[in-house]
Design an enzyme around this catalytic site. Structure first.
Site, PDB file in Angstrom:
ATOM      1  N   LYS A  49      25.573 -12.093  61.032  1.00 36.09           N
ATOM      2  CA  LYS A  49      23.973 -12.636  61.174  1.00 36.09           C
ATOM      3  C   LYS A  49      23.234 -11.852  62.073  1.00 36.09           C
ATOM      4  O   LYS A  49      23.765 -11.030  62.795  1.00 36.09           O
ATOM      5  CB  LYS A  49      24.102 -14.011  61.847  1.00 36.09           C
ATOM      6  CG  LYS A  49      22.640 -14.588  62.177  1.00 36.09           C
ATOM      7  CD  LYS A  49      22.897 -15.938  62.714  1.00 36.09           C
ATOM      8  CE  LYS A  49      21.298 -16.524  63.183  1.00 36.09           C
ATOM      9  NZ  LYS A  49      20.847 -15.840  64.359  1.00 36.09           N
ATOM     10  N   LYS A  61      26.094  -7.221  66.287  1.00 38.02           N
ATOM     11  CA  LYS A  61      26.852  -6.213  65.605  1.00 38.02           C
ATOM     12  C   LYS A  61      26.749  -4.666  66.169  1.00 38.02           C
ATOM     13  O   LYS A  61      27.721  -4.054  66.338  1.00 38.02           O
ATOM     14  CB  LYS A  61      26.701  -6.200  64.049  1.00 38.02           C
ATOM     15  CG  LYS A  61      26.798  -7.401  63.330  1.00 38.02           C
ATOM     16  CD  LYS A  61      26.395  -7.364  61.874  1.00 38.02           C
ATOM     17  CE  LYS A  61      24.964  -7.058  61.796  1.00 38.02           C
ATOM     18  NZ  LYS A  61      23.861  -7.844  62.443  1.00 38.02           N
ATOM     19  N   LYS A  95      16.130  -2.140  60.919  1.00 41.84           N
ATOM     20  CA  LYS A  95      15.425  -1.984  62.429  1.00 41.84           C
ATOM     21  C   LYS A  95      15.951  -0.488  62.974  1.00 41.84           C
ATOM     22  O   LYS A  95      15.444  -0.287  64.000  1.00 41.84           O
ATOM     23  CB  LYS A  95      15.973  -3.127  63.287  1.00 41.84           C
ATOM     24  CG  LYS A  95      15.625  -4.509  62.927  1.00 41.84           C
ATOM     25  CD  LYS A  95      16.040  -5.524  64.188  1.00 41.84           C
ATOM     26  CE  LYS A  95      17.308  -5.719  64.402  1.00 41.84           C
ATOM     27  NZ  LYS A  95      18.503  -6.196  63.320  1.00 41.84           N
ATOM     28  N   ASP A 151      24.095 -11.082  55.636  1.00 48.04           N
ATOM     29  CA  ASP A 151      24.913 -11.380  54.899  1.00 48.04           C
ATOM     30  C   ASP A 151      24.832 -10.405  53.557  1.00 48.04           C
ATOM     31  O   ASP A 151      24.036  -9.497  53.278  1.00 48.04           O
ATOM     32  CB  ASP A 151      25.047 -13.037  54.354  1.00 48.04           C
ATOM     33  CG  ASP A 151      24.107 -13.424  53.777  1.00 48.04           C
ATOM     34  OD1 ASP A 151      23.514 -12.617  52.994  1.00 48.04           O
ATOM     35  OD2 ASP A 151      23.569 -14.620  54.013  1.00 48.04           O
TER      36      ASP A 151
END
Length: 265
Positions: A12, A17, A42, A126
Protein backbone atom coordinates in the site's frame (compact mmCIF):
# COMPACT_ATOMS: atom_id res chain seq x y z
CA UNK A 1 28.39 -14.50 -13.58
CA UNK A 2 25.76 -15.89 -11.23
CA UNK A 3 22.13 -15.37 -12.12
CA UNK A 4 20.83 -11.95 -11.18
CA UNK A 5 18.31 -12.05 -8.33
CA UNK A 6 15.33 -9.88 -9.28
CA UNK A 7 12.75 -9.00 -6.65
CA UNK A 8 9.70 -6.74 -6.57
CA UNK A 9 8.48 -5.14 -3.35
CA UNK A 10 4.77 -4.31 -3.38
CA UNK A 11 2.49 -2.73 -0.78
CA UNK A 12 0.00 0.00 0.00
CA UNK A 13 1.13 3.56 -0.66
CA UNK A 14 2.80 5.06 2.43
CA UNK A 15 3.42 1.69 4.09
CA UNK A 16 7.21 2.08 4.01
CA UNK A 17 8.24 0.19 0.87
CA UNK A 18 10.83 2.79 -0.11
CA UNK A 19 12.44 2.65 3.33
CA UNK A 20 12.59 -1.14 3.19
CA UNK A 21 13.93 -1.17 -0.38
CA UNK A 22 16.63 1.46 0.15
CA UNK A 23 17.89 -0.14 3.33
CA UNK A 24 18.02 -3.70 2.02
CA UNK A 25 19.79 -2.33 -1.06
CA UNK A 26 22.32 -0.63 1.21
CA UNK A 27 22.70 -3.83 3.23
CA UNK A 28 23.51 -5.77 0.06
CA UNK A 29 25.83 -3.14 -1.40
CA UNK A 30 28.91 -4.19 0.53
CA UNK A 31 29.49 -7.29 -1.57
CA UNK A 32 26.95 -7.10 -4.41
CA UNK A 33 26.25 -5.03 -7.50
CA UNK A 34 22.76 -3.67 -6.81
CA UNK A 35 20.24 -1.81 -8.99
CA UNK A 36 17.18 -0.15 -7.45
CA UNK A 37 14.29 0.87 -9.70
CA UNK A 38 11.64 3.12 -8.21
CA UNK A 39 8.26 2.41 -9.83
CA UNK A 40 6.31 5.09 -7.99
CA UNK A 41 5.26 8.43 -9.55
CA UNK A 42 6.40 10.18 -6.35
CA UNK A 43 9.94 9.17 -7.39
CA UNK A 44 11.26 9.04 -3.83
CA UNK A 45 12.56 5.48 -3.57
CA UNK A 46 16.21 6.32 -4.21
CA UNK A 47 16.41 9.67 -2.38
CA UNK A 48 18.04 8.17 0.72
CA UNK A 49 20.53 6.23 -1.41
CA UNK A 50 21.62 9.12 -3.63
CA UNK A 51 21.13 11.88 -1.05
CA UNK A 52 18.68 13.81 -3.22
CA UNK A 53 15.86 13.26 -5.68
CA UNK A 54 17.09 12.21 -9.10
CA UNK A 55 15.58 13.04 -12.52
CA UNK A 56 13.01 10.46 -13.56
CA UNK A 57 12.92 8.53 -16.81
CA UNK A 58 9.71 10.24 -17.92
CA UNK A 59 10.99 13.75 -17.13
CA UNK A 60 14.28 13.03 -18.88
CA UNK A 61 12.56 11.77 -22.02
CA UNK A 62 10.53 14.98 -22.22
CA UNK A 63 13.71 16.98 -22.84
CA UNK A 64 15.91 14.29 -24.41
CA UNK A 65 14.12 11.68 -26.49
CA UNK A 66 17.30 9.71 -27.18
CA UNK A 67 18.34 9.39 -23.54
CA UNK A 68 21.45 7.35 -22.72
CA UNK A 69 22.37 5.44 -19.57
CA UNK A 70 24.09 8.42 -17.97
CA UNK A 71 20.88 10.44 -18.24
CA UNK A 72 18.79 8.12 -16.09
CA UNK A 73 21.14 5.97 -13.99
CA UNK A 74 22.61 7.54 -10.84
CA UNK A 75 25.06 6.12 -8.35
CA UNK A 76 24.10 6.08 -4.68
CA UNK A 77 25.48 4.86 -1.38
CA UNK A 78 28.18 2.20 -1.83
CA UNK A 79 27.70 2.44 -5.61
CA UNK A 80 24.09 1.25 -5.62
CA UNK A 81 22.72 2.03 -9.11
CA UNK A 82 19.46 4.00 -8.98
CA UNK A 83 16.66 4.68 -11.46
CA UNK A 84 13.27 6.39 -10.96
CA UNK A 85 10.55 5.73 -13.52
CA UNK A 86 8.50 8.78 -12.54
CA UNK A 87 4.98 9.58 -13.67
CA UNK A 88 2.73 12.26 -15.13
CA UNK A 89 1.56 15.38 -13.33
CA UNK A 90 -1.09 14.62 -10.68
CA UNK A 91 -4.51 14.26 -12.29
CA UNK A 92 -3.10 13.81 -15.78
CA UNK A 93 -2.44 10.51 -17.52
CA UNK A 94 -1.67 7.04 -16.20
CA UNK A 95 1.03 6.66 -13.53
CA UNK A 96 1.62 3.06 -14.59
CA UNK A 97 2.76 4.32 -17.98
CA UNK A 98 5.98 5.54 -16.40
CA UNK A 99 6.83 2.01 -15.34
CA UNK A 100 6.23 0.66 -18.85
CA UNK A 101 8.32 3.40 -20.48
CA UNK A 102 11.13 2.98 -17.95
CA UNK A 103 11.31 -0.80 -18.35
CA UNK A 104 11.41 -0.51 -22.13
CA UNK A 105 14.20 2.09 -21.99
CA UNK A 106 16.30 0.17 -19.48
CA UNK A 107 16.00 -2.94 -21.61
CA UNK A 108 16.92 -1.04 -24.78
CA UNK A 109 19.97 0.52 -23.11
CA UNK A 110 21.18 -2.90 -21.94
CA UNK A 111 21.13 -1.95 -18.27
CA UNK A 112 19.54 -5.28 -17.29
CA UNK A 113 22.38 -7.16 -18.96
CA UNK A 114 25.06 -5.48 -16.87
CA UNK A 115 27.00 -7.40 -14.23
CA UNK A 116 24.29 -7.15 -11.58
CA UNK A 117 23.79 -9.42 -8.59
CA UNK A 118 20.50 -7.93 -7.40
CA UNK A 119 17.70 -5.82 -8.89
CA UNK A 120 15.00 -4.45 -6.57
CA UNK A 121 11.76 -2.90 -7.81
CA UNK A 122 9.79 -0.64 -5.47
CA UNK A 123 6.22 -0.82 -6.80
CA UNK A 124 3.32 1.38 -5.75
CA UNK A 125 0.01 0.15 -4.38
CA UNK A 126 -1.46 -3.01 -5.80
CA UNK A 127 -1.33 -4.67 -9.20
CA UNK A 128 -4.77 -3.74 -10.51
CA UNK A 129 -3.06 -1.29 -12.89
CA UNK A 130 -1.38 -2.92 -15.86
CA UNK A 131 1.58 -0.54 -15.63
CA UNK A 132 2.37 -1.44 -12.04
CA UNK A 133 2.06 -5.14 -12.91
CA UNK A 134 4.84 -4.83 -15.50
CA UNK A 135 7.72 -6.09 -13.30
CA UNK A 136 5.79 -9.32 -12.80
CA UNK A 137 3.87 -9.62 -16.04
CA UNK A 138 6.90 -9.03 -18.27
CA UNK A 139 9.24 -11.19 -16.16
CA UNK A 140 11.48 -8.33 -15.10
CA UNK A 141 11.11 -9.62 -11.52
CA UNK A 142 11.32 -13.24 -10.41
CA UNK A 143 10.24 -12.92 -6.79
CA UNK A 144 7.60 -10.84 -4.99
CA UNK A 145 7.44 -9.62 -1.40
CA UNK A 146 4.67 -7.57 0.21
CA UNK A 147 5.26 -4.90 2.83
CA UNK A 148 2.39 -4.39 5.26
CA UNK A 149 1.58 -3.34 8.80
CA UNK A 150 -1.19 -4.81 10.92
CA UNK A 151 -3.59 -2.05 9.87
CA UNK A 152 -6.82 -2.88 8.04
CA UNK A 153 -6.17 -0.94 4.83
CA UNK A 154 -2.55 -2.11 4.56
CA UNK A 155 -3.65 -5.74 4.82
CA UNK A 156 -6.60 -5.14 2.49
CA UNK A 157 -4.11 -3.88 -0.12
CA UNK A 158 -1.85 -6.84 0.60
CA UNK A 159 -4.74 -9.20 -0.07
CA UNK A 160 -5.44 -7.47 -3.39
CA UNK A 161 -1.76 -7.79 -4.30
CA UNK A 162 -2.00 -11.52 -3.57
CA UNK A 163 -4.85 -11.70 -6.11
CA UNK A 164 -2.60 -10.11 -8.72
CA UNK A 165 0.35 -12.36 -7.91
CA UNK A 166 -1.86 -15.43 -8.22
CA UNK A 167 -3.32 -14.24 -11.52
CA UNK A 168 0.18 -13.65 -12.90
CA UNK A 169 1.49 -16.93 -11.46
CA UNK A 170 4.17 -15.04 -9.54
CA UNK A 171 6.62 -16.48 -7.02
CA UNK A 172 5.56 -15.09 -3.66
CA UNK A 173 8.41 -15.05 -1.15
CA UNK A 174 6.58 -13.74 1.88
CA UNK A 175 5.41 -10.76 3.88
CA UNK A 176 7.52 -8.07 5.50
CA UNK A 177 5.84 -6.63 8.59
CA UNK A 178 6.73 -2.94 8.84
CA UNK A 179 5.34 -2.27 12.30
CA UNK A 180 3.20 0.75 13.18
CA UNK A 181 2.85 -0.18 16.84
CA UNK A 182 -0.82 -1.20 16.87
CA UNK A 183 -2.22 -3.80 19.27
CA UNK A 184 -1.60 -7.46 18.34
CA UNK A 185 0.21 -6.32 15.19
CA UNK A 186 2.57 -9.23 14.66
CA UNK A 187 -0.13 -11.75 15.52
CA UNK A 188 -2.47 -10.15 12.96
CA UNK A 189 0.15 -10.15 10.21
CA UNK A 190 1.32 -13.68 10.95
CA UNK A 191 -2.21 -15.06 10.80
CA UNK A 192 -2.90 -13.15 7.60
CA UNK A 193 0.27 -14.60 6.07
CA UNK A 194 -0.82 -18.12 6.99
CA UNK A 195 -4.29 -17.54 5.54
CA UNK A 196 -2.85 -16.50 2.16
CA UNK A 197 -0.58 -19.58 2.15
CA UNK A 198 2.61 -17.69 3.02
CA UNK A 199 4.73 -16.54 5.95
CA UNK A 200 6.31 -13.49 7.53
CA UNK A 201 9.88 -13.32 6.26
CA UNK A 202 10.90 -10.29 8.29
CA UNK A 203 9.72 -7.89 11.00
CA UNK A 204 10.86 -4.27 11.09
CA UNK A 205 9.97 -2.49 14.35
CA UNK A 206 9.02 1.18 14.48
CA UNK A 207 12.07 3.30 15.36
CA UNK A 208 12.57 7.07 15.37
CA UNK A 209 16.03 6.79 13.83
CA UNK A 210 14.37 5.83 10.54
CA UNK A 211 12.80 9.28 10.28
CA UNK A 212 16.02 10.94 11.45
CA UNK A 213 17.88 9.19 8.65
CA UNK A 214 15.30 10.10 6.02
CA UNK A 215 15.30 13.77 7.04
CA UNK A 216 19.02 13.75 6.20
CA UNK A 217 18.32 11.85 2.93
CA UNK A 218 20.28 8.84 4.15
CA UNK A 219 19.52 5.18 4.78
CA UNK A 220 19.72 3.86 8.32
CA UNK A 221 22.65 1.75 7.12
CA UNK A 222 24.58 4.89 6.23
CA UNK A 223 23.60 7.22 9.09
CA UNK A 224 23.38 4.70 11.93
CA UNK A 225 25.41 1.71 10.69
CA UNK A 226 25.98 0.25 14.16
CA UNK A 227 22.38 0.57 15.32
CA UNK A 228 20.04 -2.30 16.13
CA UNK A 229 17.74 -1.05 13.35
CA UNK A 230 20.55 -1.31 10.79
CA UNK A 231 21.15 -4.89 11.90
CA UNK A 232 17.44 -5.66 11.44
CA UNK A 233 17.66 -4.48 7.82
CA UNK A 234 20.79 -6.59 7.28
CA UNK A 235 18.98 -9.63 8.69
CA UNK A 236 15.98 -8.99 6.42
CA UNK A 237 18.23 -8.62 3.38
CA UNK A 238 19.94 -11.91 4.22
CA UNK A 239 16.61 -13.69 4.71
CA UNK A 240 15.48 -12.56 1.25
CA UNK A 241 18.81 -13.48 -0.32
CA UNK A 242 18.68 -17.02 1.06
CA UNK A 243 14.97 -17.57 0.51
CA UNK A 244 13.99 -20.58 -1.57
CA UNK A 245 10.47 -20.94 -0.19
CA UNK A 246 8.04 -19.58 -2.80
CA UNK A 247 4.31 -20.12 -3.16
CA UNK A 248 1.35 -19.07 -5.23
CA UNK A 249 -0.71 -17.05 -2.74
CA UNK A 250 -4.33 -17.84 -1.93
CA UNK A 251 -6.06 -14.48 -1.32
CA UNK A 252 -8.90 -14.26 1.17
CA UNK A 253 -12.49 -13.60 0.13
CA UNK A 254 -13.54 -10.05 1.10
CA UNK A 255 -16.20 -11.18 3.58
CA UNK A 256 -13.82 -13.66 5.19
CA UNK A 257 -11.15 -10.95 5.36
CA UNK A 258 -13.47 -8.66 7.34
CA UNK A 259 -14.37 -11.48 9.73
CA UNK A 260 -10.68 -12.29 10.21
CA UNK A 261 -9.82 -8.71 11.05
CA UNK A 262 -12.79 -8.11 13.39
CA UNK A 263 -11.71 -10.86 15.76
CA UNK A 264 -8.67 -8.81 16.76
CA UNK A 265 -10.72 -5.76 17.71
Amino acid sequence: MSKTKKIAIYGKGGIGKSTIVSNIAAANSKDKEVLVIGCDPKADTTRTLVGERIPTVLDTLKIKKNAVTEDILYMGYNDVSCVESGGPEPGVGCAGRGVIVAMNLLERLGIFSENLDLIIYDVLGDVVCGGFAVPLRENFADEVYIVTSGEYMALYAANNICKGIKKLNGKFGGIICNCRGIDNELEIVQEFAERVNSRVIGVVPRNEIVQKSEIDAKTVLEKFPDSKQAEIYRKLANSINLNNDFVIPEPIDVEVFDEFFRKFQ
